[in-house]
Structure formats: structure tokens, C-alpha cells
Design a protein around this motif. Structure first.
Motif, PDB file in Angstrom:
ATOM      1  N   ASN A  56      -8.892  -2.452  -0.393  1.00 27.92           N
ATOM      2  CA  ASN A  56      -8.249  -2.547   0.932  1.00 27.92           C
ATOM      3  C   ASN A  56      -7.872  -0.997   1.212  1.00 27.92           C
ATOM      4  O   ASN A  56      -8.093  -0.031   0.378  1.00 27.92           O
ATOM      5  N   GLY A  57      -7.353  -0.822   2.328  1.00 24.56           N
ATOM      6  CA  GLY A  57      -6.934   0.496   2.870  1.00 24.56           C
ATOM      7  C   GLY A  57      -6.547   0.643   3.988  1.00 24.56           C
ATOM      8  O   GLY A  57      -5.963  -0.190   4.761  1.00 24.56           O
TER       9      GLY A  57
ATOM     10  N   PHE B 275      -6.448  -2.826   6.322  1.00 28.06           N
ATOM     11  CA  PHE B 275      -7.805  -3.606   6.193  1.00 28.06           C
ATOM     12  C   PHE B 275      -7.931  -4.110   4.853  1.00 28.06           C
ATOM     13  O   PHE B 275      -7.585  -3.503   3.618  1.00 28.06           O
ATOM     14  N   ASP B 276      -8.568  -5.403   4.614  1.00 28.33           N
ATOM     15  CA  ASP B 276      -8.976  -5.702   3.425  1.00 28.33           C
ATOM     16  C   ASP B 276     -10.307  -5.717   3.294  1.00 28.33           C
ATOM     17  O   ASP B 276     -11.164  -5.822   4.455  1.00 28.33           O
ATOM     18  N   GLY B 277     -11.086  -5.573   2.278  1.00 31.78           N
ATOM     19  CA  GLY B 277     -12.506  -5.449   1.965  1.00 31.78           C
ATOM     20  C   GLY B 277     -12.812  -4.206   2.340  1.00 31.78           C
ATOM     21  O   GLY B 277     -12.332  -3.046   1.862  1.00 31.78           O
TER      22      GLY B 277
ATOM     23  N   VAL C  62      -8.666   5.920   3.952  1.00 32.18           N
ATOM     24  CA  VAL C  62      -8.476   5.818   2.286  1.00 32.18           C
ATOM     25  C   VAL C  62      -8.512   4.361   1.915  1.00 32.18           C
ATOM     26  O   VAL C  62      -7.877   3.507   2.484  1.00 32.18           O
ATOM     27  N   THR C  63      -9.355   4.478   0.918  1.00 32.79           N
ATOM     28  CA  THR C  63      -9.613   3.060   0.429  1.00 32.79           C
ATOM     29  C   THR C  63      -9.334   3.023  -1.101  1.00 32.79           C
ATOM     30  O   THR C  63      -9.661   3.991  -1.977  1.00 32.79           O
TER      31      THR C  63
ATOM     32  N   LEU D  14       0.981  -1.454  -0.073  1.00 33.93           N
ATOM     33  CA  LEU D  14       0.020   0.106  -0.090  1.00 33.93           C
ATOM     34  C   LEU D  14       0.893   1.215  -0.061  1.00 33.93           C
ATOM     35  O   LEU D  14       0.279   2.278  -0.135  1.00 33.93           O
ATOM     36  N   SER D  15       1.993   1.269   0.534  1.00 31.83           N
ATOM     37  CA  SER D  15       2.935   2.261   0.397  1.00 31.83           C
ATOM     38  C   SER D  15       3.962   2.530  -0.760  1.00 31.83           C
ATOM     39  O   SER D  15       4.001   1.506  -1.468  1.00 31.83           O
TER      40      SER D  15
END
Length: 397
Positions: A312-313, A372-374, A301-302, A145-146
Motif C-alpha cells: 500500500n502507499g 491506496f492498497d495494492g 511511496v509504496t 502509514l504515518s
């Protein structure tokens, strides 16, 4: 007294249930009433809820026992002095190698802290070299994510928080924009590292270095960055506490000028996310179009998952004692980066008001992230913030 005692071996306590908290939350209690020795711990103590063994950790230095309270659990707990059974949870582990401190849930990597020096790509000015940042931050299912060293901003490094427009004895020093050759933030040493069945983490000393100063005045800020990763006991979410403790050794301290970037907690998100597949929601109901420059208790942020089949986010939470809380934010405009709309988020406590850092005085900024996922709803986000703002209360049973 936190405990009521039925006999010398069983200690009972209760979580207050009418607190508006409906999500998993870390809970701590002082262990002095248990009269524990240094040898007492998860091997010869059992924490139970409705007969089920619950993972816990004891921080002997702080004389504190930690566990994660699940909202599905009955609020009544008991601690029994007996041999513990092996628990299914693998906990949060650390591994140091090749300049990276990796935090994992069992065998699943979650995030890494880069303590070794990272150099820019070949042909790019070495002034962009950096240590002391978090990357990669991974979703529970393994999506990165980063992002670090994007060509549009080589000084962006995953999750990090340098101060931008500062004044030292009336002279401006920029620790954020490395190309200015004025300042940087680098890893110095580890104060502590730890693993366990409930959380793992580290405390790292980072130095904010004034490259324009003489040797004896180069350190403008000493920062102890504390990062703690919590196992929430579910496969689709985990939690990260990110706390910056800092002070200035300079005779006249340092002034953080009001500016739209600087300090706090900033994150450059994956290049996969752009204006068409990434959304923002704040505690005040603002979105990607309206959130920049506003204040919030939390911001979510998603974005689209790597396989394109889900989302995810990261949910970012600001602590009530932080400066300028509810905290100002910097969120990139949706038409930025040549119209791509890449995602950058920052809690920026000096966005609207300068902050004078007095010499040899301790300051703290405290944040929490739920990765998180989802999907994660606004109601869930608010509950996570409530448990961060005020830990669930323990009462006599």
C-alpha cells in the motif's frame, strides 16, 4: 452556460473525454443556472449518468455542485429535480472527540487531525509537545502509514509542514526543530467542518509561534489548513486534498531561507517501512536512490502491507501554481537511521531558493494525496496528476 435545458426540470451537461484523464476525478460546476434554493440538495435533486444515480454535494457558500467522475461513466450527465432514492454510499463523515477530528468513509476510519495537545513520552522534554497535524493516515484496509514522535526525531508528527530556517527582522527562527526552543506550530480553532456523500473535511486555523518574541509579535504566520477527503467509490483508494493558506501579520513579514527541509507537505512513514520493503517513484522517473533534491510533479511511496502479503502507499501530487513547481523534494537516504533506511518524504518549495513572505499578503500551497492498497502504476499516477492540475472540463451537451 454550463447547462443546456430540455425543460424546466432537466439540466444536461457533458464531461470532455479527450483530456488524458483515466482515473476518478472530482468535478465541480456552478449551480446558478439551476436556480437552486438553500433547501435544494441530495434529497430533492438527482444526478444521473446512463440512468444510474450518482452521489453529489452542493456547497451553497461557493455556489458549486461537486461529484466524482468515473472514467467508466458515459460523459453525459443530467440533473433532475425529483425525490432522490437512498444511495448505497455512506459518504465521508467526521467525528470530534478527545482532541481528534476523525474522518471516516462510513464506519471505516481513514485519517485523523490532532487538534488537542500531544505530549512526548515520559522522560522526554515537554518542548516536543504538539498539536495541529494529521495522524494516523490509514490505508483503505486499515494499515497505519504515518508515525509520530519516533525516538530519532521526536519532533516528527505524521503529516505536517512547519518552516525550518526562517528569518524575522534578521534573526533566525526555526519552527520545525522543536528542540531549538525557537518556534512551533499549534492548532488555534476550526473555521469549518463538514461531512457528505462525496467528501468530508475541515478548515483549521494554525498559528506559527515565534517563542523568542514578545507577546504582541509571537504570531509569525496565520495558517488556514484545509483538508478534504474524497470517496472515490472504490474500496482500495481514497483521495485527500491538503491546502495551506497563510499570511504573516508581522510588519516586515518573514523570510523562508533556502533549506532542504521546511514547509510544503512532509510525512514520516510507519516504522514498518525501511530500505528493503519501501520504494519511491517520481514523475521524472527517479527512485529512492536518486529522487532526493530533484523536482517532480508527483511522487509515489509504496511499501509492504502490515500482513506482509501485499503493498500500500501514498501518491503525492503538487499543484502547478505552487511555488517552485515541479516541486523540490526531500527524501531520506536509503542508508539513513543507522542503516535502516526509514522513509521520510517532503515536498519542499524552498529547497533551492528562498521565499520572501510579504506582510499581510495571502499565499497558498496546494497538494493532493491518493492513498491506496495494492499497486498504482506510473500511468495512473500521471492521470491523477492531470485531473488535479486541470479539472475535467464541462461542455454543453
Amino acid at each position: 452556460m454550463l447547462f443546456s435545458c430540455n425543460n424546466n426540470e432537466i439540466y444536461k451537461f457533458k464531461i470532455e473525454e479527450d483530456d488524458g484523464i483515466s482515473q476518478s476525478s472530482p468535478v465541480s460546476l456552478k449551480v446558478a443556472p439551476l436556480k437552486l434554493s438553500e433547501k435544494d440538495g441530495p434529497n430533492n435533486l438527482v444526478l444521473r449518468n446512463q440512468g444510474e444515480q450518482i452521489p453529489f454535494q452542493i456547497d451553497h457558500e461557493l455556489n458549486t455542485l461537486w461529484f466524482v467522475h468515473e472514467p467508466s461513466n458515459n460523459g453525459s450527465y443530467e440533473i433532475v429535480k425529483e425525490e432522490a432514492k437512498t444511495h448505497g454510499s455512506e459518504g465521508v463523515k467526521i467525528d470530534k472527540s478527545n482532541g481528534n477530528l476523525q474522518l471516516s468513509k462510513g464506519s471505516i476510519p481513514l485519517l485523523a487531525y490532532r487538534y488537542g495537545m500531544t505530549y512526548p513520552p515520559a522522560g522526554v522534554d515537554s518542548i516536543f509537545r504538539k498539536s495541529g497535524y494529521l495522524h494516523p493516515l490509514l490505508s483503505p484496509s486499515g494499515d497505519t502509514l504515518s508515525r509520530i514522535q519516533p525516538p530519532d526525531h521526536y519532533h516528527h508528527y505524521g503529516l505536517w509542514g512547519p518552516w525550518t530556517h526562517t528569518q524575522i527582522d534578521g534573526e533566525r527562527v526555526d519552527f520545525w526543530n522543536l528542540v531549538e526552543r525557537q518556534g512551533t506550530v499549534l492548532f488555534k480553532d476550526f473555521n469549518a467542518t463538514y461531512s457528505g456523500p462525496v467528501f468530508g473535511g475541515f478548515s483549521a486555523r494554525q498559528e506559527h509561534i515565534n517563542l523568542k518574541a514578545s507577546e504582541e509579535k509571537r504570531i509569525a504566520l496565520n495558517e488556514d489548513l484545509d483538508v478534504k477527503v474524497w470517496d472515490l467509490g472504490r474500496p482500495d483508494r481514497y483521495m485527500v486534498d491538503y491546502t495551506s493558506n497563510f499570511s504573516s501579520p508581522l510588519e516586515n513579514g518573514i523570510l523562508f531561507e533556502a533549506y532542504r527541509y521546511g514547509g510544503g507537505l512532509g510525512m514520516r512513514f510507519t516504522e514498518r517501512w525501511h530500505k528493503d520493503n519501501c520504494t519511491v517513484l517520481t514523475s521524472e522517473g527517479n527512485d529512492r536512490l536518486t529522487a532526493d533534491g530533484t523536482n517532480a510533479r508527483w511522487c509515489m511511496v509504496t511499501g509492504e502491507s502490515a500482513d506482509g502479503k501485499g503493498t500500500n502507499g501514498v501518491l503525492f501530487l503538487s499543484y502547478p501554481e505552487n511555488r517552485s513547481h515541479p516541486e523540490p523534494m526531500r527524501i531520506w537516504p536509503i542508508d539513513g537511521n543507522g542503516g535502516r533506511g526509514d522513509m521520510f518524504f517532503e515536498f519542499c518549495p524552498i529547497r533551492h531558493e528562498e521565499w520572501n513572505i510579504e506582510p499581510n499578503k495571502d499565499y497558498r500551497l496546494k497538494y493532493r494525496m491518493v492513498v491506496f492498497d495494492g499497486e498504482l502504476t506510473a500511468e495512473e499516477a500521471e492521470s491523477y496528476w492531470k485531473s488535479f492540475a486541470g479539472m475535467p472540463k464541462i461542455v454543453n451537451n
